[in-house]
Design a protein around this motif. Sequence first.
Motif, PDB file in Angstrom:
ATOM      1  N   THR A   1       0.781  -1.058   0.056  1.00 45.07           N
ATOM      2  CA  THR A   1      -0.036  -0.209  -0.013  1.00 45.07           C
ATOM      3  C   THR A   1       0.777   1.123   0.004  1.00 45.07           C
ATOM      4  O   THR A   1       0.545   2.367  -0.798  1.00 45.07           O
ATOM      5  N   GLN A   2       1.988   1.438   0.786  1.00 49.07           N
ATOM      6  CA  GLN A   2       2.691   2.348   0.911  1.00 49.07           C
ATOM      7  C   GLN A   2       3.426   2.566  -0.657  1.00 49.07           C
ATOM      8  O   GLN A   2       3.523   3.856  -1.019  1.00 49.07           O
ATOM      9  N   ILE A   3       3.779   1.548  -1.333  1.00 46.15           N
ATOM     10  CA  ILE A   3       4.301   1.978  -2.721  1.00 46.15           C
ATOM     11  C   ILE A   3       3.315   2.722  -3.503  1.00 46.15           C
ATOM     12  O   ILE A   3       3.444   3.685  -4.284  1.00 46.15           O
ATOM     13  N   TYR A   4       2.084   2.057  -3.519  1.00 42.84           N
ATOM     14  CA  TYR A   4       0.917   2.541  -4.374  1.00 42.84           C
ATOM     15  C   TYR A   4       0.512   4.096  -3.909  1.00 42.84           C
ATOM     16  O   TYR A   4       0.218   5.107  -4.744  1.00 42.84           O
ATOM     17  N   GLU A   5       0.335   4.162  -2.587  1.00 40.91           N
ATOM     18  CA  GLU A   5      -0.110   5.629  -2.140  1.00 40.91           C
ATOM     19  C   GLU A   5       1.107   6.462  -2.500  1.00 40.91           C
ATOM     20  O   GLU A   5       0.574   7.774  -2.778  1.00 40.91           O
ATOM     21  N   ARG A   6       2.338   6.134  -2.458  1.00 40.68           N
ATOM     22  CA  ARG A   6       3.288   7.212  -2.890  1.00 40.68           C
ATOM     23  C   ARG A   6       2.981   7.646  -4.336  1.00 40.68           C
ATOM     24  O   ARG A   6       3.157   8.826  -4.644  1.00 40.68           O
ATOM     25  N   HIS A   7       2.557   6.985  -5.095  1.00 39.88           N
ATOM     26  CA  HIS A   7       2.405   7.006  -6.396  1.00 39.88           C
ATOM     27  C   HIS A   7       1.117   7.881  -6.488  1.00 39.88           C
ATOM     28  O   HIS A   7       0.886   9.016  -7.431  1.00 39.88           O
TER      29      HIS A   7
ATOM     30  N   TYR B   1      -8.735   4.502  -5.326  1.00 38.21           N
ATOM     31  CA  TYR B   1      -8.417   4.052  -6.799  1.00 38.21           C
ATOM     32  C   TYR B   1      -8.995   2.688  -7.058  1.00 38.21           C
ATOM     33  O   TYR B   1      -9.645   2.632  -8.062  1.00 38.21           O
ATOM     34  N   SER B   2      -9.207   1.861  -5.980  1.00 40.78           N
ATOM     35  CA  SER B   2      -9.996   0.587  -6.259  1.00 40.78           C
ATOM     36  C   SER B   2     -11.488   0.804  -6.458  1.00 40.78           C
ATOM     37  O   SER B   2     -12.016   0.132  -7.449  1.00 40.78           O
ATOM     38  N   ILE B   3     -12.011   1.847  -6.122  1.00 43.89           N
ATOM     39  CA  ILE B   3     -13.431   2.249  -6.115  1.00 43.89           C
ATOM     40  C   ILE B   3     -13.590   2.861  -7.604  1.00 43.89           C
ATOM     41  O   ILE B   3     -14.630   2.402  -8.203  1.00 43.89           O
ATOM     42  N   MET B   4     -12.669   3.615  -7.783  1.00 41.24           N
ATOM     43  CA  MET B   4     -12.835   4.238  -9.429  1.00 41.24           C
ATOM     44  C   MET B   4     -12.571   3.100 -10.342  1.00 41.24           C
ATOM     45  O   MET B   4     -13.480   2.925 -11.529  1.00 41.24           O
ATOM     46  N   VAL B   5     -11.648   1.915 -10.056  1.00 40.21           N
ATOM     47  CA  VAL B   5     -11.643   0.837 -10.953  1.00 40.21           C
ATOM     48  C   VAL B   5     -12.838   0.094 -11.145  1.00 40.21           C
ATOM     49  O   VAL B   5     -13.470   0.058 -12.286  1.00 40.21           O
ATOM     50  N   ALA B   6     -13.354  -0.153  -9.940  1.00 42.36           N
ATOM     51  CA  ALA B   6     -14.907  -0.904 -10.159  1.00 42.36           C
ATOM     52  C   ALA B   6     -15.876   0.020 -10.758  1.00 42.36           C
ATOM     53  O   ALA B   6     -16.954  -0.542 -11.745  1.00 42.36           O
ATOM     54  N   LEU B   7     -15.870   1.343 -10.687  1.00 37.14           N
ATOM     55  CA  LEU B   7     -17.120   2.301 -11.133  1.00 37.14           C
ATOM     56  C   LEU B   7     -16.779   2.461 -12.560  1.00 37.14           C
ATOM     57  O   LEU B   7     -17.513   2.603 -13.462  1.00 37.14           O
ATOM     58  N   SER B   8     -15.471   2.291 -13.076  1.00 37.71           N
ATOM     59  CA  SER B   8     -15.319   2.428 -14.654  1.00 37.71           C
ATOM     60  C   SER B   8     -15.515   1.118 -15.226  1.00 37.71           C
ATOM     61  O   SER B   8     -15.773   1.271 -16.390  1.00 37.71           O
ATOM     62  N   ARG B   9     -15.887   0.061 -14.625  1.00 35.18           N
ATOM     63  CA  ARG B   9     -16.266  -1.040 -15.454  1.00 35.18           C
ATOM     64  C   ARG B   9     -17.616  -1.214 -15.785  1.00 35.18           C
ATOM     65  O   ARG B   9     -18.209  -1.944 -16.410  1.00 35.18           O
ATOM     66  N   ARG B  10     -18.564  -0.592 -14.663  1.00 38.46           N
ATOM     67  CA  ARG B  10     -19.864  -0.607 -14.777  1.00 38.46           C
ATOM     68  C   ARG B  10     -20.626   0.606 -14.385  1.00 38.46           C
ATOM     69  O   ARG B  10     -20.183   0.999 -13.334  1.00 38.46           O
TER      70      ARG B  10
ATOM     71  N   GLY C   1      -3.828  13.203  -5.018  1.00 38.63           N
ATOM     72  CA  GLY C   1      -4.794  13.157  -3.865  1.00 38.63           C
ATOM     73  C   GLY C   1      -5.718  12.087  -3.770  1.00 38.63           C
ATOM     74  O   GLY C   1      -6.822  11.918  -3.142  1.00 38.63           O
ATOM     75  N   VAL C   2      -5.168  10.735  -4.226  1.00 46.24           N
ATOM     76  CA  VAL C   2      -6.183   9.667  -4.327  1.00 46.24           C
ATOM     77  C   VAL C   2      -5.386   8.598  -3.318  1.00 46.24           C
ATOM     78  O   VAL C   2      -4.174   8.665  -3.318  1.00 46.24           O
ATOM     79  N   THR C   3      -6.180   7.849  -2.657  1.00 48.09           N
ATOM     80  CA  THR C   3      -5.714   6.563  -2.016  1.00 48.09           C
ATOM     81  C   THR C   3      -5.862   5.563  -2.697  1.00 48.09           C
ATOM     82  O   THR C   3      -6.654   5.577  -3.831  1.00 48.09           O
TER      83      THR C   3
END
Length: 142
Positions: free
Chosen positions: A23-29, A40-49, A34-36
């Motif tokens: 998580t620290q790796i991904y959150e640094r990027h 981002y996981s929420i946005m991925v799911a919402l981008s699919r449907r 301003g996204v956690t």
Amino acid sequence: MNEIDIGSACNCFAMRQAARFVTQIYERHFAPLGVTATQYSIMVALSRRRDLLMSELADALVMDRTTLLRALKPLQRDDIVSIARAEHDARAYSLNLTRDGLRLFKQATKAWQAAQTEFEDKFGQSRARALRQELFSLTTVD
């Protein structure tokens, strides 16, 4: 009975420690956007449907509704996610990425790719693929 070193034998401890490291790796990027990682996981799911129900999203992410609502609040406040009553059930809420949300999702996907590359460079691509398969098998219902 032999004494067990719980610190080295506990599956939960090892998984949570590894999860925090990753998580620290991904959150640094994601931080410059301003996204956690959770958002981002929420946005991925919402981008699919479109019109994904909150209950469906919680199930897909294996999250309780309280934690999901906490992660959604800033996304709704910043007009990244829209939340509306579902058409077929007045008690349910449907979620969608807004236009700004889609734009942020595209930017965050570039940050995700950089984090993904960093992790796979450290861990190895084939090991990462095998790890993902094993981890997804824990939460995938047949």
